[in-house]
Write a protein that holds these residues in place. Structure first.
Motif, PDB file in Angstrom:
ATOM      1  N   GLU A   1     -78.908 -24.349  14.166  1.00  0.00           N
ATOM      2  CA  GLU A   1     -77.929 -25.306  14.695  1.00  0.00           C
ATOM      3  C   GLU A   1     -77.600 -25.002  16.157  1.00  0.00           C
ATOM      4  OE1 GLU A   1     -77.510 -25.336  10.306  1.00  0.00           O
ATOM      5  OE2 GLU A   1     -77.493 -23.704  11.747  1.00  0.00           O
ATOM      6  N   TYR A   2     -77.442 -23.728  16.456  1.00  0.00           N
ATOM      7  CA  TYR A   2     -77.103 -23.255  17.803  1.00  0.00           C
ATOM      8  C   TYR A   2     -77.724 -21.889  18.024  1.00  0.00           C
ATOM      9  CZ  TYR A   2     -73.259 -26.658  18.240  1.00  0.00           C
ATOM     10  OH  TYR A   2     -72.517 -27.801  18.336  1.00  0.00           O
TER      11      TYR A   2
ATOM     12  N   TYR B   1     -70.520 -24.212  25.822  1.00  0.00           N
ATOM     13  CA  TYR B   1     -71.642 -24.910  25.210  1.00  0.00           C
ATOM     14  C   TYR B   1     -72.640 -25.175  26.334  1.00  0.00           C
ATOM     15  CZ  TYR B   1     -68.891 -25.835  21.025  1.00  0.00           C
ATOM     16  OH  TYR B   1     -68.140 -25.691  19.884  1.00  0.00           O
TER      17      TYR B   1
ATOM     18  N   PHE C   1     -76.132 -18.543  19.110  1.00  0.00           N
ATOM     19  CA  PHE C   1     -74.782 -18.008  19.217  1.00  0.00           C
ATOM     20  C   PHE C   1     -74.785 -16.805  20.157  1.00  0.00           C
ATOM     21  CE2 PHE C   1     -74.922 -20.276  15.187  1.00  0.00           C
ATOM     22  CZ  PHE C   1     -73.805 -21.085  15.313  1.00  0.00           C
TER      23      PHE C   1
ATOM     24  N   PRO D   1     -70.393 -18.764  14.439  1.00  0.00           N
ATOM     25  CA  PRO D   1     -71.009 -19.697  13.483  1.00  0.00           C
ATOM     26  C   PRO D   1     -69.984 -20.181  12.457  1.00  0.00           C
ATOM     27  CG  PRO D   1     -72.325 -17.693  13.709  1.00  0.00           C
ATOM     28  CD  PRO D   1     -71.036 -17.456  14.433  1.00  0.00           C
ATOM     29  N   ARG D   2     -70.152 -21.439  12.027  1.00  0.00           N
ATOM     30  CA  ARG D   2     -69.277 -22.020  11.001  1.00  0.00           C
ATOM     31  C   ARG D   2     -70.089 -22.239   9.733  1.00  0.00           C
ATOM     32  NH1 ARG D   2     -67.377 -26.610  15.082  1.00  0.00           N
ATOM     33  NH2 ARG D   2     -65.936 -25.406  16.353  1.00  0.00           N
TER      34      ARG D   2
ATOM     35  N   ILE E   1     -81.669 -27.557  20.813  1.00  0.00           N
ATOM     36  CA  ILE E   1     -80.775 -26.587  20.179  1.00  0.00           C
ATOM     37  C   ILE E   1     -79.950 -25.962  21.288  1.00  0.00           C
ATOM     38  CG2 ILE E   1     -80.597 -24.532  18.734  1.00  0.00           C
ATOM     39  CD1 ILE E   1     -83.393 -25.273  17.622  1.00  0.00           C
TER      40      ILE E   1
ATOM     41  N   THR F   1     -72.534 -22.382   7.010  1.00  0.00           N
ATOM     42  CA  THR F   1     -73.895 -21.878   6.813  1.00  0.00           C
ATOM     43  C   THR F   1     -74.740 -21.942   8.089  1.00  0.00           C
ATOM     44  OG1 THR F   1     -74.625 -24.066   6.106  1.00  0.00           O
ATOM     45  CG2 THR F   1     -73.872 -22.562   4.376  1.00  0.00           C
ATOM     46  N   GLU F   2     -74.099 -22.167   9.237  1.00  0.00           N
ATOM     47  CA  GLU F   2     -74.855 -22.264  10.492  1.00  0.00           C
ATOM     48  C   GLU F   2     -75.632 -20.980  10.752  1.00  0.00           C
ATOM     49  OE1 GLU F   2     -72.219 -25.334  13.215  1.00  0.00           O
ATOM     50  OE2 GLU F   2     -71.823 -23.192  13.400  1.00  0.00           O
ATOM     51  N   GLN F   3     -76.866 -21.157  11.251  1.00  0.00           N
ATOM     52  CA  GLN F   3     -77.723 -20.013  11.526  1.00  0.00           C
ATOM     53  C   GLN F   3     -78.122 -19.995  12.991  1.00  0.00           C
ATOM     54  OE1 GLN F   3     -80.788 -21.026   8.672  1.00  0.00           O
ATOM     55  NE2 GLN F   3     -80.195 -19.287   7.404  1.00  0.00           N
ATOM     56  N   ASN F   4     -78.209 -18.784  13.540  1.00  0.00           N
ATOM     57  CA  ASN F   4     -78.643 -18.622  14.924  1.00  0.00           C
ATOM     58  C   ASN F   4     -80.058 -19.179  15.089  1.00  0.00           C
ATOM     59  OD1 ASN F   4     -78.176 -17.596  17.610  1.00  0.00           O
ATOM     60  ND2 ASN F   4     -79.759 -16.086  17.141  1.00  0.00           N
TER      61      ASN F   4
END
Length: 190
Positions: A51-52, A81, A54, A42-43, A35, A45-48
């Motif tokens: 997916e990443y 990144y 943030f 976030p884009r 990860i 529905t991305e969640q901390n």
């Protein structure tokens, strides 16, 4: 529980890397993507932490200063990144085999940092001409974009000797099986 290992994939655009990785993820090898952290918002529905991670650009810079990344890149101004050492260690401690889908420089940096705990695989297209055919066949890019990707691919291919193994993706099924064999051999080593 035994610690996991690291598997690094790099390849030029159009080499079939994502298709091969998707095949390998379904082979019951306890492989999980690392990860990454990013400074972008976030884009959708991305969640901390899913997916990443943030971070603000300031937080990202502070973590760089603290030497918390195994690799990172500032893709655009204030758009970072990177891969946090703490996240990799957490996943390895959980017994996960951590998968990296990274550019050639990131792949070389991760391999250098983790040494024998990591297997680095370079997915090579059979030729630049075949790569051109694949990119044109997608029908998604303008000719100048394709040429730019081919130029970048030729540069990236010069890094192949720095990887542990090179898998030439001439026939997808053969490349998938070759990558699977290499990974199984690597994971079976103590």
């Amino acid at each position: 529980m035994s610690k996991g290992k690291l598997i690094i994939f790099s390849a030029p655009s159009g080499s079939g890397k994502s298709t091969i990785i998707n095949f390998l993820m379904k082979q019951g090898l306890h492989m999980h993507f690392s990860i990454s952290a990013t400074s972008r918002a976030p884009r959708g529905t991305e969640q901390n932490g899913v997916e990443y991670f943030f971070l603000t650009p300031e937080e990202f810079r502070q973590r760089i200063a603290n030497d918390e990344f195994v690799e990172y890149e500032e893709v655009y101004a204030d758009k970072f990144y990177g891969t946090l050492k703490s996240q990799i260690e957490h996943q390895l401690d959980e017994g996960q085999n951590v998968v990296f889908d990274v550019d050639v420089k990131g792949g070389c940096n991760i391999k250098r940092f983790y040494g024998d705990r990591a297997l680095s695989l370079f997915i090579m297209p059979p030729s630049v001409e075949e790569l051109r055919r694949r990119l044109e066949g997608r029908g998604t890019d303008a000719p100048e974009v394709i040429q730019s990707r081919l130029d970048k691919a030729e540069y990236e291919m010069t890094f192949a000797p720095q990887f542990d193994k090179v898998v030439i993706n001439d026939q997808l099924e053969v490349a998938e099986e070759q990558a699977l064999t290499l990974i199984k051999e690597f994971l079976s080593k103590k």
